[in-house]
Write an enzyme that holds these catalytic residues in place. Structure first.
Site, short mmCIF file in Angstrom:
data_model
loop_
_atom_site.label_atom_id
_atom_site.label_comp_id
_atom_site.label_asym_id
_atom_site.label_seq_id
_atom_site.Cartn_x
_atom_site.Cartn_y
_atom_site.Cartn_z
N GLY A 250 0.83 -1.20 0.00
CA GLY A 250 0.00 0.00 0.00
C GLY A 250 0.87 1.25 0.00
O GLY A 250 1.89 1.30 0.67
N ASP B 53 6.42 -5.09 5.98
CA ASP B 53 6.98 -6.40 6.34
C ASP B 53 6.60 -7.49 5.32
O ASP B 53 7.42 -8.35 5.00
CB ASP B 53 6.60 -6.81 7.77
CG ASP B 53 5.10 -6.87 7.99
OD1 ASP B 53 4.36 -6.19 7.26
OD2 ASP B 53 4.67 -7.60 8.90
N SER C 54 6.10 -7.15 2.07
CA SER C 54 6.92 -7.00 0.86
C SER C 54 8.35 -7.45 1.11
O SER C 54 8.98 -8.08 0.25
CB SER C 54 6.95 -5.54 0.41
OG SER C 54 5.64 -5.08 0.22
N ASP D 151 0.85 1.70 8.78
CA ASP D 151 0.52 0.83 9.92
C ASP D 151 1.63 0.83 10.98
O ASP D 151 1.39 0.45 12.12
CB ASP D 151 0.32 -0.62 9.43
CG ASP D 151 -0.73 -0.72 8.33
OD1 ASP D 151 -1.59 0.17 8.25
OD2 ASP D 151 -0.68 -1.68 7.55
N MET E 165 -6.82 3.28 9.88
CA MET E 165 -6.15 2.11 9.32
C MET E 165 -5.19 1.47 10.34
O MET E 165 -5.05 1.95 11.45
CB MET E 165 -5.38 2.49 8.06
CG MET E 165 -6.27 2.66 6.85
SD MET E 165 -5.28 2.97 5.37
CE MET E 165 -6.54 2.76 4.10
N GLY E 166 -4.49 0.44 9.92
CA GLY E 166 -3.50 -0.18 10.79
C GLY E 166 -3.44 -1.70 10.71
O GLY E 166 -2.61 -2.32 11.35
N GLN F 238 -5.63 8.71 4.63
CA GLN F 238 -4.52 8.54 5.58
C GLN F 238 -3.21 8.24 4.88
O GLN F 238 -2.13 8.36 5.46
CB GLN F 238 -4.83 7.40 6.56
CG GLN F 238 -5.99 7.69 7.47
CD GLN F 238 -6.56 6.43 8.08
OE1 GLN F 238 -6.17 6.03 9.17
NE2 GLN F 238 -7.49 5.78 7.40
N ARG F 239 -3.29 7.78 3.65
CA ARG F 239 -2.06 7.41 2.93
C ARG F 239 -1.58 8.53 2.02
O ARG F 239 -0.59 8.35 1.29
CB ARG F 239 -2.33 6.14 2.11
CG ARG F 239 -2.77 5.00 2.98
CD ARG F 239 -2.54 3.63 2.45
NE ARG F 239 -2.73 3.39 1.07
CZ ARG F 239 -3.15 2.22 0.56
NH1 ARG F 239 -3.45 1.23 1.39
NH2 ARG F 239 -3.24 2.04 -0.72
O1 F6P Z 1 -1.15 -1.85 4.98
C1 F6P Z 1 -1.50 -0.57 4.62
C2 F6P Z 1 -3.00 -0.42 4.48
O2 F6P Z 1 -3.28 0.92 4.20
C3 F6P Z 1 -3.81 -0.92 5.67
O3 F6P Z 1 -3.80 -0.02 6.74
C4 F6P Z 1 -5.16 -1.14 5.03
O4 F6P Z 1 -5.93 -2.10 5.73
C5 F6P Z 1 -4.78 -1.66 3.67
O5 F6P Z 1 -3.46 -1.21 3.39
C6 F6P Z 1 -5.72 -1.22 2.57
O6 F6P Z 1 -5.26 -1.76 1.41
P1 F6P Z 1 -5.79 -1.46 -0.06
O7 F6P Z 1 -4.76 -0.59 -0.70
O8 F6P Z 1 -5.82 -2.79 -0.69
O9 F6P Z 1 -7.13 -0.81 0.06
#
Ligand code: F6P
Length: 359
Positions: free
Chosen positions: A14, A112, A114, A137, A179-180, A283-284
């Site tokens: 992600g 972790d 990857s 996370d 998230m997390g 959040q990303r």
């Molecule tokens: O591992 C990072 C993360 O953002 C998690 O917090 C979340 O559950 C997941 O990836 C969401 O993934 P995707 O990109 O598949 O929606």
């Protein structure tokens, strides 16, 4: 030791804020050493799929561009896992791709999962590998901090600040899902910073009555609104998963705990109104926090220096206020880092009066 002429870099898993700063750091440090840098597109797919997908990254075209200041991954990333039965097949294609592209070394920016997958894939390939941890996370083992986490904490905290105001206007409790995955780092960091009343994390069981007691205590003080932060990996009160969804390779897809909590608490405590908010993929993203960019630049330079020294299968880490590195095998062996229920964050949250569950 074979002299490095060309390295590859890829982002895997992600995305999160700060990935492009990592790329910029690696490009700047590697170009100085006279190495050519191949930016691999879409995680490992740029290597394993044919035709291979990559581009040459240079200081002039990449590091001097606005990209290092932005979130997302310039190279694209892959977050769909890998069927374990296909590992052998994919590893063969990986080894062939590395040979086709003439890579002497590869830098993997990932979590972790990857680190585990790519270190396995690269076993049969004649390529050295260094990992750089990133994830909102913050559950990558050994390192205390991963790129992207601070920006996510900032986003969650400012979201709590904003939602507190609307909760206040309407005498409501906002249930905010963050998230997390199975780790509550993002929840506990932002709940403390944002002065939440309740913080539920997957590592600690909770009870609906415990949450209601907290809400009643707040009401008795004359406050009619509240903030509940819940980590997406939390289960129902009786320990069941809220989401049965899976991605295309059968991994758990999280989401829905805040809705569940709103429903359950309302049933037993109708005196208060509840609204759920899932912060989701925002959040990303956003402007990468200075701390994430700083970590990105420190990690990138260190990764290049490790390769120059001939190191292989290591991950750079931030530990005890210093940059160092550990064996990837140690990272894989240690597994996902969860919040320590006896650690300083839970202790502090409790001391501040935040309900963190039955502990
Ligand atoms: O591992 C990072 C993360 O953002 C998690 O917090 C979340 O559950 C997941 O990836 C969401 O993934 P995707 O990109 O598949 O929606």
């Amino acid at each position: 030791m074979k002299k490095i002429k060309r390295i590859g870099i890829l982002t895997s898993g992600g995305d999160c804020a700060g990935l492009n700063a990592v790329l910029s750091s690696v490009v700047a440090a590697a170009e100085k050493k006279g190495w050519e840098i191949y930016g691999i597109h879409n995680g490992t797919e740029g290597i394993t799929e044919t035709p291979h997908s990559y581009e040459v990254l240079t200081l002039k075209d990449f590091s001097d561009s606005p990209w290092p200041r932005l979130s997302g991954s310039y190279l694209g990333s892959l977050n769909k896992g890998l069927r374990i039965e296909s590992l052998e097949e994919v590893s063969k294609r990986f080894a062939q791709g590395v040979k086709d592209l003439g890579l002497d070394a590869i830098i993997v920016v990932g979590g972790d999962g990857s680190m585990n997958i790519v270190s396995n894939m690269s076993k049969g390939a004649k390529v050295r590998m260094i990992g750089i941890p990133k994830t909102v996370d913050n559950d990558t083992p050994i390192t205390e901090s991963s790129v992207g986490f601070q920006t996510a904490v900032e986003y969650c905290t400012t979201s709590i600040d904003s939602l507190e105001l609307t909760a206040r206007s309407h005498n409501r409790a906002m249930v905010i899902e963050v998230m997390g995955r199975d780790a509550g780092h993002l929840a506990i960091h932002s709940a403390i910073s944002g002065q939440a009343d309740v913080c539920l994390i997957p590592e600690i069981p909770y009870s609906i009555d415990g949450i209601i007691n907290k809400l009643q205590e707040i009401k008795a003080r004359g406050r009619n609104h509240a903030i509940i932060v819940v980590s997406e990996g939390c289960k129902t009160e009786d320990g069941k998963s809220v989401s049965n969804r899976q991605n295309m390779v059968g991994e758990k897809v999280y989401g829905g705990i805040s809705e569940y909590l709103c429903g359950e608490i309302t049933k037993r405590y109708p005196a208060m109104q509840f609204r759920s908010v899932t912060l989701g993929h925002l959040q990303r993203s956003g402007v990468p926090a200075a701390r994430d960019r700083l970590l990105a630049y420190l990690f990138g330079v260190h990764a290049v220096e490790l390769l120059e020294k001939g190191e292989d299968k290591r991950m750079v880490v931030w530990k005890d206020g210093k940059i160092s590195s550990v064996k990837l095998s140690e990272v894989v062996k240690t597994g996902t880092t969860l919040v320590n229920p006896k650690g300083k964050y839970v202790h502090t949250a409790k001391a501040l009066g935040i309900y963190v569950g039955e502990i």
